[in-house]
Design an enzyme around this catalytic site. Sequence first.
Site, PDB file in Angstrom:
ATOM      1  N   HIS A  75       0.815  -1.222   0.000  1.00  0.00           N
ATOM      2  CA  HIS A  75       0.000   0.000   0.000  1.00  0.00           C
ATOM      3  C   HIS A  75       0.847   1.270   0.000  1.00  0.00           C
ATOM      4  CE1 HIS A  75       0.442  -0.173   4.498  1.00  0.00           C
ATOM      5  NE2 HIS A  75       0.364   1.140   4.386  1.00  0.00           N
ATOM      6  N   ASP A 120       0.030  -7.562   1.427  1.00  0.00           N
ATOM      7  CA  ASP A 120       0.555  -6.208   1.579  1.00  0.00           C
ATOM      8  C   ASP A 120       2.087  -6.209   1.667  1.00  0.00           C
ATOM      9  OD1 ASP A 120       0.552  -3.490   1.814  1.00  0.00           O
ATOM     10  OD2 ASP A 120      -0.130  -3.440   3.907  1.00  0.00           O
ATOM     11  N   GLN A 209       1.190   5.797  11.819  1.00  0.00           N
ATOM     12  CA  GLN A 209       1.395   6.508  10.559  1.00  0.00           C
ATOM     13  C   GLN A 209       2.858   6.843  10.363  1.00  0.00           C
ATOM     14  OE1 GLN A 209      -1.066   9.986  10.243  1.00  0.00           O
ATOM     15  NE2 GLN A 209      -2.656   8.828   9.220  1.00  0.00           N
ATOM     16  N   GLY A 210       3.360   6.565   9.185  1.00  0.00           N
ATOM     17  CA  GLY A 210       4.762   6.772   8.906  1.00  0.00           C
ATOM     18  C   GLY A 210       5.594   5.519   9.114  1.00  0.00           C
ATOM     19  N   ASP A 211       4.993   4.487   9.682  1.00  0.00           N
ATOM     20  CA  ASP A 211       5.692   3.224   9.906  1.00  0.00           C
ATOM     21  C   ASP A 211       5.342   2.161   8.875  1.00  0.00           C
ATOM     22  OD1 ASP A 211       7.133   3.954  12.162  1.00  0.00           O
ATOM     23  OD2 ASP A 211       5.475   3.531  13.488  1.00  0.00           O
ATOM     24  N   SER A 212       4.315   2.386   8.061  1.00  0.00           N
ATOM     25  CA  SER A 212       3.930   1.410   7.055  1.00  0.00           C
ATOM     26  C   SER A 212       5.139   0.903   6.279  1.00  0.00           C
ATOM     27  CB  SER A 212       2.954   2.035   6.051  1.00  0.00           C
ATOM     28  OG  SER A 212       1.637   2.003   6.530  1.00  0.00           O
TER      29      SER A 212
END
Length: 265
Positions: A75, A120, A209-212
């Site tokens: 993603h 993913d 958020q920002g760790d994906s």
Amino acid sequence: MARWRRILGGAAAALTVAAMGTLMQSSPAAAAPDGPDMVVGGTTATQGEFPFMVRLSMGCGGALYSPTLVLTAAHCVNGTGTNTSITATVGVVDLNSTSKVTRRSNYVYRAPGYNGNGKDWALIRLSSPVTGLATLPIARTTAYDSGTFTIAGWGAATEGGGQQRYLRKATVPFVSDATCNSSSMYAGQIIASNEICAGYAAGGVDTCQGDSGGPMFRRDAANAWIQVGIVSWGDGCARPNKPGVYTQVSYFAATIASAASSLGG
């Protein structure tokens, strides 16, 4: 429900600039209604502790699968094909450090059949090899898919907060598929065959958020780091009964290895 743990829109553009040397430490902010951030409840990593960690300019994390390949989340990328727009930053805890190493992408391979529900994972090929840094092997069996895991990243330290200048780390325990899919947690939304949950029922420690795309990893039988998960999604950030959800690397190991081979990695 807040699903992905990447930075979107203007925030991603800001992060691209920040990665070039103007990134600021996060400051507290009001909780976003749909917002993962970063390693909540963690501490700052030491230089060289996790040499395989990668920061990607679109607002995601990753891990060095090989000197020329970064393993991240599907993603985080738009599809398979030539892509020279991504900058990977490696080799440092401090993203403002003059010692940081950067590489541009030249190709992206997104998991075949990815449609936003499972599968993913993705590989980003770099324009030239990264030398002198350890890579992170992936788990090829389920032997390490439980226990206590390490998570790390540069995302925000509070839900709705800003991105971090310094790499942060934390540990989280495995949560069984049955527990994670229970009515008190995700009520059947977990794909048990290829997703892993990790976190505390009480909340307080999580990716966001920002760790994906970043790795979830642990020690193997030889006491070496091995990647068991990829940061994928979750409901909010470190909320009670909402553990982080990670791509189960062992389930896709053969496919990932085949794709890596086809990319020369």
